[in-house]
Design an enzyme around this catalytic site. Structure first.
Site, PDB file in Angstrom:
ATOM      1  CG  ASP A 112      -3.871  -5.573  12.595  1.00  0.00           C
ATOM      2  OD1 ASP A 112      -2.984  -6.440  12.664  1.00  0.00           O
ATOM      3  OD2 ASP A 112      -3.852  -4.645  11.763  1.00  0.00           O
TER       4      ASP A 112
ATOM      5  CG  HIS B 176       5.368   1.236   8.420  1.00  0.00           C
ATOM      6  ND1 HIS B 176       4.983   0.620   9.589  1.00  0.00           N
ATOM      7  CD2 HIS B 176       4.263   1.251   7.627  1.00  0.00           C
ATOM      8  CE1 HIS B 176       3.718   0.281   9.531  1.00  0.00           C
ATOM      9  NE2 HIS B 176       3.246   0.644   8.342  1.00  0.00           N
TER      10      HIS B 176
ATOM     11  CD  GLN C  46      -5.249 -11.879   5.840  1.00  0.00           C
ATOM     12  OE1 GLN C  46      -5.418 -10.684   5.651  1.00  0.00           O
ATOM     13  NE2 GLN C  46      -4.751 -12.348   6.973  1.00  0.00           N
TER      14      GLN C  46
ATOM     15  CE  LYS D 263       1.390   4.560  10.109  1.00  0.00           C
ATOM     16  NZ  LYS D 263       1.449   4.711   8.662  1.00  0.00           N
ATOM     17  CB  THR D 264       6.940  10.174  14.561  1.00  0.00           C
ATOM     18  OG1 THR D 264       7.310  10.734  13.284  1.00  0.00           O
ATOM     19  CG2 THR D 264       7.666   8.848  14.750  1.00  0.00           C
TER      20      THR D 264
ATOM     21  CE  LYS E 224      -4.922   0.784   7.423  1.00  0.00           C
ATOM     22  NZ  LYS E 224      -4.507  -0.324   8.289  1.00  0.00           N
TER      23      LYS E 224
ATOM     24  CE  LYS F 179      -2.126  -0.739  12.637  1.00  0.00           C
ATOM     25  NZ  LYS F 179      -2.112  -1.365  11.301  1.00  0.00           N
TER      26      LYS F 179
ATOM     27  CB  THR G  53      -0.934   0.021   1.225  1.00  0.00           C
ATOM     28  OG1 THR G  53      -0.156  -0.143   2.418  1.00  0.00           O
ATOM     29  CG2 THR G  53      -1.943  -1.123   1.150  1.00  0.00           C
TER      30      THR G  53
ATOM     31  NE  ARG H 151      -5.051  -0.451   3.649  1.00  0.00           N
ATOM     32  CZ  ARG H 151      -3.944  -0.144   4.304  1.00  0.00           C
ATOM     33  NH1 ARG H 151      -3.261   0.929   3.961  1.00  0.00           N
ATOM     34  NH2 ARG H 151      -3.517  -0.888   5.306  1.00  0.00           N
TER      35      ARG H 151
ATOM     36  CG  HIS I 278       5.208  -3.668   7.624  1.00  0.00           C
ATOM     37  ND1 HIS I 278       5.289  -2.410   7.039  1.00  0.00           N
ATOM     38  CD2 HIS I 278       3.950  -4.104   7.401  1.00  0.00           C
ATOM     39  CE1 HIS I 278       4.129  -2.112   6.484  1.00  0.00           C
ATOM     40  NE2 HIS I 278       3.302  -3.109   6.682  1.00  0.00           N
TER      41      HIS I 278
END
Length: 422
Positions: free
Chosen positions: A200, A48, A179, A238-239, A85, A235, A43, A89, A51
């Protein structure tokens, strides 16, 4: 197989959030080498640090003798997983997803062993089977095994249905089937017996377990690792300034290293357990001694070095150490041009300089001073340095100030820096 008990190891490292039929899975992997998989949807053009846990867990299984399969969701990324989410997306084109898929494939190849041995890692793309699928056959042969009642009650779906401002589209709703079908195909064609993922993903993994059991009468397994959430509810990874990427071109190794140096002290030993391969006994020993001579700072550096080495390699870790010596310990001898390019990328504030009158003007332009008057006071008080050397008078920059003819490090005190790029 060896006597090493991987499930116990994962539990001791607090790496298991959910696991199906733990005893049977434990017996299986103690006696046999199995194939397992984890999926990553392209995506973005890079993975990042969110993962990292599933990637490291795949690595742990491979070290223990099992065969890891990475499934890149070239097809499922076109749909979008609604898990965790708040809204749907943004859809991306096939062309974009294909480019991102190739970048992530190359990125993942760095973390696992693809040397051709029996448990050599394998990378697959689910487009290879979804491109051939017939929608009517899929709904008839796969969809009939899914209960709408169960799907609606999954947390990922329920939280969206209950919101008045954001519902859930049928497109996202169908992700659970896709999935599960991935797991079914991988079990059928590659004898995969275990799927891992973030916590999740437990609902999606459970659907795969159920589908395989009902269609093939076989027992397969699922295991999830913790989904790390920061104190602000965002999450992990993320900053305020954005995502911490694994791609060095998106997040420099130096900035990556500094992210780990700036984590909360309370997380240091937990992160050593889950993100590194350091022996658990050593980690526990370090934690017991954390208050001696402020050891926790050294242990935070130990964590940052271990993870930076794992993600970016020894060469980039050495570059990070040179930059750290340069900025914080005034060691300019070993600094390299490539190190300064890292700082320019995202390591410290930087500005492009064409022509400036003098040092005072540079301090104002770099926001190290609010005015020329304040800049002059800072210079007089001996708090300004150029390339780590204290400056006590206003002056014009010369060619000797330009490292590699391109960069000047302007500093106020020990912690405030700006890179002037000529």
């Amino acid at each position: 197989m060896s006597e090493f008990n991987l499930i116990n190891e994962l539990e001791n490292r607090d790496l298991i959030s959910h696991i199906s039929n733990k005893d049977n899975l434990n017996k299986l992997i103690q006696k046999h080498s199995i194939s397992l998989y984890c999926g990553f949807d392209p995506t973005e053009e890079s993975l990042h640090i969110g993962h990292l846990l599933p990637l490291i867990t795949l690595k742990r299984f491979q070290i223990a003798g099992h065969k890891p399969i990475v499934l890149i969701g070239g097809a499922t990324s076109l749909i979008g997983d609604p898990s965790f989410k708040e809204k749907e997306r943004v859809f991306h084109s096939n062309y974009t997803v294909n480019i991102w898929t190739e970048k992530i494939r190359k990125q993942i190849s760095y973390f696992l062993d693809f040397n051709g041995l029996e448990n050599s890692a394998l990378i697959l793309n689910n487009k290879s089977w979804f491109n051939k699928i017939n929608i009517l056959s899929f709904l008839r042969d796969i969809g009939k095994y899914f209960s709408i009642n169960t799907m609606i009650n999954r947390s990922a779906v329920k939280q969206r249905i209950q919101r008045s401002d954001q519902g859930i589209s049928f497109t996202e709703f169908s992700y659970n089937l896709l999935q599960a079908y991935d797991f079914f195909i991988l079990h059928k064609q590659y004898q995969v017996q275990l799927q891992i993922g973030g916590s999740d993903q437990w609902g999606n993994i459970s659907s795969g377990l159920n589908l395989i059991h009902r269609k093939s009468k076989q027992e397969v397994y699922g295991l999830t690792v913790p989904l790390l959430i920061q104190s602000n509810g965002i999450k992990f990874g993320k900053t305020e300034l954005g995502t911490v990427w694994l791609d060095a071109d998106k997040t420099s190794p130096y900035k990556f290293y500094q992210f780990w140096m700036n984590i909360e002290d309370s997380n240091v030993y937990y992160f050593l357990k889950i993100f590194t391969f350091v022996d658990i006994l050593e980690i526990n020993d370090r934690e017991q001694k954390k208050h001696i001579n402020n050891n926790i700072i050294n242990d935070k550096s130990f964590l940052a070095k271990n993870i930076t080495r794992f993600v970016h390699g020894e060469k980039q870790l050495l570059a990070v150490e040179r930059i750290t010596e340069f900025l914080f310990f005034k060691n300019i001898i070993d600094i390299q041009e490539s190190d300064l390019k890292q700082l320019q990328q995202d390591g410290i504030p930087s500005i492009n300089i064409d022509k400036i009158k003098d040092l005072q003007e540079a301090l104002v332009l770099s926001s190290l001073a609010r005015s020329r008057t304040q800049a002059q006071n800072m210079i007089i008080s001996n708090s300004i340095s150029i390339n780590t050397k204290r400056i006590n008078e206003n002056r014009i920059f010369n060619e000797y100030d330009k490292l590699f003819g391109k960069f000047t490090l302007l500093s106020r005190g020990k912690k405030n820096h700006c890179l002037l790029c000529w």
